[in-house]
Write a protein that holds these residues in place. Sequence first.
Motif, short mmCIF file in Angstrom:
data_model
loop_
_atom_site.label_atom_id
_atom_site.label_comp_id
_atom_site.label_asym_id
_atom_site.label_seq_id
_atom_site.Cartn_x
_atom_site.Cartn_y
_atom_site.Cartn_z
N ARG A 165 15.06 -85.31 -58.20
CA ARG A 165 14.56 -84.00 -58.66
C ARG A 165 14.91 -83.79 -60.12
NH1 ARG A 165 17.20 -79.58 -55.52
NH2 ARG A 165 15.36 -79.57 -54.18
N ASN A 173 25.43 -84.22 -50.21
CA ASN A 173 24.20 -83.49 -50.53
C ASN A 173 24.34 -82.71 -51.84
OD1 ASN A 173 26.00 -81.59 -49.65
ND2 ASN A 173 24.64 -80.66 -48.14
N CYS A 174 25.02 -83.31 -52.81
CA CYS A 174 25.27 -82.62 -54.07
C CYS A 174 25.51 -83.62 -55.19
CB CYS A 174 26.48 -81.70 -53.92
SG CYS A 174 27.12 -81.00 -55.46
N SER A 188 22.53 -78.88 -51.88
CA SER A 188 21.89 -78.26 -50.72
C SER A 188 22.89 -77.34 -50.02
CB SER A 188 21.42 -79.34 -49.74
OG SER A 188 20.53 -80.24 -50.36
N VAL A 228 20.22 -75.13 -57.89
CA VAL A 228 20.20 -76.03 -59.04
C VAL A 228 20.59 -75.24 -60.28
CG1 VAL A 228 18.83 -77.66 -60.39
CG2 VAL A 228 18.37 -77.39 -57.94
N ASP A 258 18.16 -75.11 -51.89
CA ASP A 258 19.04 -75.87 -52.78
C ASP A 258 19.32 -75.02 -54.01
OD1 ASP A 258 18.74 -77.92 -50.99
OD2 ASP A 258 17.50 -79.16 -52.29
N THR A 269 17.24 -83.62 -49.48
CA THR A 269 16.75 -83.70 -50.84
C THR A 269 17.37 -84.85 -51.60
OG1 THR A 269 16.59 -81.29 -50.85
CG2 THR A 269 16.45 -82.39 -52.99
N HIS A 312 18.59 -85.31 -54.89
CA HIS A 312 18.91 -84.46 -56.04
C HIS A 312 18.72 -85.20 -57.37
CE1 HIS A 312 20.38 -81.19 -53.52
NE2 HIS A 312 20.94 -82.10 -52.77
N SER A 328 23.14 -79.86 -58.72
CA SER A 328 22.11 -79.65 -57.70
C SER A 328 22.73 -79.90 -56.34
CB SER A 328 20.92 -80.60 -57.94
OG SER A 328 19.92 -80.42 -56.96
#
Length: 208
Positions: free
Chosen positions: A201, A94-95, A190, A172, A170, A196, A198, A188
Amino acid sequence: MALMAFSSTICKFNIHIIKHKIGPFFHDVKLSDQNLGDKNSTKQIKRRELILRSGKLATIGSIVSVLNLSGEKPDYLGVQKNQLSLALCPATNNCISTSENVADIMHYAPPWSYNPEDRKDRVSKQEAIEELLDVIETTIPPENFIPRIVERTEDYIRVEYESPILGLVDDVEFWFRPDRDSVVEYRSASRFGDFTSHCFRINFITML
């Protein structure tokens, strides 16, 4: 205009969109634009059913409050002192970070330039920072997380993006490297879960 459109989106969210993220707890909770706007459907819902559904939503809110899904800001954020870069990612997926090894396809993301070769009107670092801040403050990414600028220095920006439903946050970061012309590094991540995209985004922000 973007914020007005976002307010409208918040009022009209469909709970069934996050049904697959949260699990079976949302079973039978089917509030949507169509249902809310359909007077005939509303009349068919019995008073007991409305109470039960309201109870489910209230329970969800209580669970979210107890769990504190917003999480705490990680201590390691910011430009690292031992090595001039942003922080690496944890082992979870998640990154993304420009500081990761290129071979790490799960976490690596390439830096971007605010003066690419095809840009005719070259801008200074300060102008690029102002452009980025304007995009962050006036647009809402497709995932509808609400942006809030919480840190800003002469070459660093940190934004907290918070989900309108569960309060997930999150972090960023954008770093305008002083030692590399027109290069921006970013990270970025979470704090909780994996709700998400990332990369999507960042692409959305940098293409505006």
